[in-house]
Design a protein around this motif. Structure first.
Motif, PDB file in Angstrom:
ATOM      1  N   ALA A  25      78.966  31.931  51.136  1.00 21.68           N
ATOM      2  CA  ALA A  25      78.144  31.963  52.076  1.00 21.68           C
ATOM      3  C   ALA A  25      76.817  32.770  51.484  1.00 21.68           C
ATOM      4  CB  ALA A  25      79.000  32.737  53.199  1.00 21.68           C
ATOM      5  N   LEU A  26      77.259  34.338  50.431  1.00 25.75           N
ATOM      6  CA  LEU A  26      75.887  34.778  50.409  1.00 25.75           C
ATOM      7  C   LEU A  26      75.135  33.714  49.057  1.00 25.75           C
ATOM      8  CD1 LEU A  26      74.323  37.633  50.465  1.00 25.75           C
ATOM      9  CD2 LEU A  26      75.887  38.349  48.784  1.00 25.75           C
ATOM     10  N   ALA A  27      76.145  33.032  48.421  1.00 23.47           N
ATOM     11  CA  ALA A  27      75.741  32.487  47.148  1.00 23.47           C
ATOM     12  C   ALA A  27      74.919  31.220  47.983  1.00 23.47           C
ATOM     13  CB  ALA A  27      77.068  32.253  46.392  1.00 23.47           C
ATOM     14  N   GLU A  28      75.791  30.851  48.906  1.00 20.95           N
ATOM     15  CA  GLU A  28      74.669  29.733  49.402  1.00 20.95           C
ATOM     16  C   GLU A  28      73.287  30.219  49.527  1.00 20.95           C
ATOM     17  OE1 GLU A  28      77.682  27.000  51.949  1.00 20.95           O
ATOM     18  OE2 GLU A  28      78.161  26.701  50.304  1.00 20.95           O
ATOM     19  N   PHE A  29      73.128  30.959  50.319  1.00 24.63           N
ATOM     20  CA  PHE A  29      72.250  31.756  50.516  1.00 24.63           C
ATOM     21  C   PHE A  29      71.066  32.028  49.775  1.00 24.63           C
ATOM     22  CE2 PHE A  29      70.177  36.151  51.506  1.00 24.63           C
ATOM     23  CZ  PHE A  29      69.106  35.862  52.224  1.00 24.63           C
ATOM     24  N   ARG A  30      71.862  32.535  48.914  1.00 26.16           N
ATOM     25  CA  ARG A  30      70.545  33.186  48.617  1.00 26.16           C
ATOM     26  C   ARG A  30      70.048  31.744  46.676  1.00 26.16           C
ATOM     27  NH1 ARG A  30      74.558  37.664  44.895  1.00 26.16           N
ATOM     28  NH2 ARG A  30      73.760  38.947  46.648  1.00 26.16           N
ATOM     29  N   ALA A  31      71.228  30.219  47.299  1.00 21.84           N
ATOM     30  CA  ALA A  31      69.834  29.047  46.070  1.00 21.84           C
ATOM     31  C   ALA A  31      68.952  28.427  47.016  1.00 21.84           C
ATOM     32  CB  ALA A  31      71.720  28.197  46.313  1.00 21.84           C
ATOM     33  N   MET A  32      70.040  28.256  48.684  1.00 19.46           N
ATOM     34  CA  MET A  32      69.106  28.267  49.636  1.00 19.46           C
ATOM     35  C   MET A  32      67.788  29.040  49.688  1.00 19.46           C
ATOM     36  SD  MET A  32      69.432  25.533  51.671  1.00 19.46           S
ATOM     37  CE  MET A  32      67.231  25.087  51.033  1.00 19.46           C
ATOM     38  N   LEU A  33      67.839  30.200  49.198  1.00 21.42           N
ATOM     39  CA  LEU A  33      66.224  30.573  49.243  1.00 21.42           C
ATOM     40  C   LEU A  33      65.241  30.746  47.950  1.00 21.42           C
ATOM     41  CD1 LEU A  33      65.307  33.265  51.437  1.00 21.42           C
ATOM     42  CD2 LEU A  33      66.759  34.370  50.393  1.00 21.42           C
ATOM     43  N   LEU A  34      65.984  30.235  46.918  1.00 24.45           N
ATOM     44  CA  LEU A  34      65.837  29.876  45.361  1.00 24.45           C
ATOM     45  C   LEU A  34      65.091  28.348  45.953  1.00 24.45           C
ATOM     46  CD1 LEU A  34      68.134  30.497  42.244  1.00 24.45           C
ATOM     47  CD2 LEU A  34      65.583  31.983  43.390  1.00 24.45           C
ATOM     48  N   VAL A  35      65.257  27.673  46.585  1.00 19.19           N
ATOM     49  CA  VAL A  35      64.751  26.115  46.678  1.00 19.19           C
ATOM     50  C   VAL A  35      64.157  26.313  48.001  1.00 19.19           C
ATOM     51  CG1 VAL A  35      65.164  24.241  48.113  1.00 19.19           C
ATOM     52  CG2 VAL A  35      66.980  25.108  46.491  1.00 19.19           C
ATOM     53  N   GLY A  36      63.552  27.200  48.889  1.00 15.56           N
ATOM     54  CA  GLY A  36      62.171  27.803  49.980  1.00 15.56           C
ATOM     55  C   GLY A  36      61.244  28.196  48.716  1.00 15.56           C
ATOM     56  N   LEU A  37      61.662  29.405  48.116  1.00 19.59           N
ATOM     57  CA  LEU A  37      60.480  30.216  47.305  1.00 19.59           C
ATOM     58  C   LEU A  37      60.317  29.373  46.308  1.00 19.59           C
ATOM     59  CD1 LEU A  37      60.072  32.816  46.457  1.00 19.59           C
ATOM     60  CD2 LEU A  37      61.620  32.749  45.045  1.00 19.59           C
ATOM     61  N   GLY A  38      60.816  28.336  45.601  1.00 20.71           N
ATOM     62  CA  GLY A  38      60.716  27.437  44.423  1.00 20.71           C
ATOM     63  C   GLY A  38      59.157  26.591  44.923  1.00 20.71           C
ATOM     64  N   GLU A  39      59.869  25.821  46.348  1.00 25.49           N
ATOM     65  CA  GLU A  39      58.989  24.983  46.811  1.00 25.49           C
ATOM     66  C   GLU A  39      57.648  25.449  47.578  1.00 25.49           C
ATOM     67  OE1 GLU A  39      61.693  23.124  49.719  1.00 25.49           O
ATOM     68  OE2 GLU A  39      62.185  21.823  47.623  1.00 25.49           O
ATOM     69  N   GLY A  40      58.218  27.029  48.191  1.00 18.81           N
ATOM     70  CA  GLY A  40      56.416  27.867  48.751  1.00 18.81           C
ATOM     71  C   GLY A  40      55.788  28.273  47.703  1.00 18.81           C
ATOM     72  N   CYS A  41      56.354  28.507  45.867  1.00 18.39           N
ATOM     73  CA  CYS A  41      55.166  28.434  45.274  1.00 18.39           C
ATOM     74  C   CYS A  41      54.481  27.507  44.334  1.00 18.39           C
ATOM     75  CB  CYS A  41      56.545  29.079  43.764  1.00 18.39           C
ATOM     76  SG  CYS A  41      57.320  30.569  43.568  1.00 18.39           S
ATOM     77  N   GLU A  42      54.852  26.369  45.311  1.00 14.02           N
ATOM     78  CA  GLU A  42      53.924  24.636  44.660  1.00 14.02           C
ATOM     79  C   GLU A  42      52.686  25.018  45.589  1.00 14.02           C
ATOM     80  OE1 GLU A  42      54.750  23.734  42.017  1.00 14.02           O
ATOM     81  OE2 GLU A  42      57.133  23.275  42.445  1.00 14.02           O
ATOM     82  N   VAL A  43      52.673  25.740  46.370  1.00 12.92           N
ATOM     83  CA  VAL A  43      51.200  25.350  47.280  1.00 12.92           C
ATOM     84  C   VAL A  43      50.098  26.241  46.414  1.00 12.92           C
ATOM     85  CG1 VAL A  43      50.138  27.049  49.237  1.00 12.92           C
ATOM     86  CG2 VAL A  43      52.512  25.816  49.641  1.00 12.92           C
ATOM     87  N   PHE A  44      50.888  27.738  45.485  1.00 14.28           N
ATOM     88  CA  PHE A  44      50.209  28.212  45.053  1.00 14.28           C
ATOM     89  C   PHE A  44      49.625  27.375  43.530  1.00 14.28           C
ATOM     90  CE2 PHE A  44      51.623  30.537  47.782  1.00 14.28           C
ATOM     91  CZ  PHE A  44      50.591  30.840  48.181  1.00 14.28           C
ATOM     92  N   VAL A  45      50.061  26.235  43.031  1.00 14.03           N
ATOM     93  CA  VAL A  45      50.272  25.863  41.627  1.00 14.03           C
ATOM     94  C   VAL A  45      48.679  25.211  41.723  1.00 14.03           C
ATOM     95  CG1 VAL A  45      52.298  25.294  41.239  1.00 14.03           C
ATOM     96  CG2 VAL A  45      50.767  23.016  41.991  1.00 14.03           C
ATOM     97  N   HIS A  46      48.338  25.731  40.879  1.00 13.48           N
ATOM     98  CA  HIS A  46      47.214  25.449  39.588  1.00 13.48           C
ATOM     99  C   HIS A  46      47.202  24.454  38.248  1.00 13.48           C
ATOM    100  CE1 HIS A  46      44.629  27.035  42.877  1.00 13.48           C
ATOM    101  NE2 HIS A  46      45.912  28.479  42.735  1.00 13.48           N
ATOM    102  N   SER A  47      47.817  24.578  37.638  1.00  8.43           N
ATOM    103  CA  SER A  47      48.124  23.990  35.803  1.00  8.43           C
ATOM    104  C   SER A  47      49.420  23.697  36.381  1.00  8.43           C
ATOM    105  CB  SER A  47      47.713  25.487  35.259  1.00  8.43           C
ATOM    106  OG  SER A  47      49.311  26.159  35.669  1.00  8.43           O
TER     107      SER A  47
END
Length: 150
Positions: A25-47
Motif C-alpha cells: 500500500a505504501l509503495a502504491e501510495f508513493r507511485a500514485m503520488l509521483l503520477v499526480g506530482l508529475g502531471e501537476g508539473c505539466e501546468v508550469f511547463v515552458h519548454s
C-alpha cells in the motif's frame, strides 16, 4: 497471504516491522503520488525540457503502479483464482482506463485548456494516492482473516 520469504512481516529500517500489505500500500501510495506530482508539473511547463521532466516523473510513478498492481491483486486472490482476479482487474483498470482516459482527457483539454487538464490530473492523482493509503489497513485485515493469522 505471506509476503516474500513466507512471512507476513518484512523488515523495515526502523524498529517497527511492516507487514507485506502495508509495504504494498505504501509503495502504491508513493507511485500514485509521483503520477499526480508529475502531471501537476505539466501546468508550469515552458519548454520541451520541462515537459520531458514532468513526463519522466509521472512515468516513473506509472511504472511503480504497474509493478505493484499485480502483487496487490495476487495477494487478495485465493491461490486457485489468481489468474481470474488478475485478468478481471487488468481489464477493469487498464482496459477501461485506456478507453475512457483519452476521451475525458481530450474533452477537458478542448473545452477547458491544458491548465485545467493537468491540474485536474494532479488532483486526481493526489486523491487516489490518499485512497490507496487508506486502503492499507482494510487490505491487511482481509488478508489476515483469510489466512487465519489473527
Amino acid at each position: 497471504m505471506p509476503g516474500p520469504g513466507g512471512s507476513d512481516r518484512i523488515s523495515s529500517p526502523g524498529p517497527r516491522r511492516s507487514s507485506y500489505t502495508e509495504v504494498l500500500a505504501l509503495a502504491e501510495f508513493r507511485a500514485m503520488l509521483l503520477v499526480g506530482l508529475g502531471e501537476g508539473c505539466e501546468v508550469f511547463v515552458h519548454s520541451v525540457a520541462d515537459y520531458a521532466a514532468g513526463t519522466l516523473v509521472w512515468t516513473c510513478g506509472e511504472i511503480g503502479l504497474a509493478t505493484m498492481f499485480g502483487a496487490t491483486f495476487a495477494a487478495l486472490a485465493p491461490a486457485d483464482l489468481r489468474g481470474r482476479y488478475l485478468g478481471l482487474a487488468g481489464t477493469a483498470c487498464w482496459g477501461v482506463g485506456a478507453v475512457i482516459g483519452p476521451l475525458v482527457g481530450s474533452t477537458v483539454f478542448d473545452r477547458a485548456g491544458p491548465t485545467a487538464l493537468w491540474s485536474s490530473a494532479a488532483a486526481l492523482g493526489a486523491l487516489l494516492a490518499l485512497i490507496q493509503l487508506c486502503l492499507a489497513t482494510p487490505l491487511r485485515r482481509r488478508l489476515i482473516s483469510r489466512s487465519g493469522l489473527a
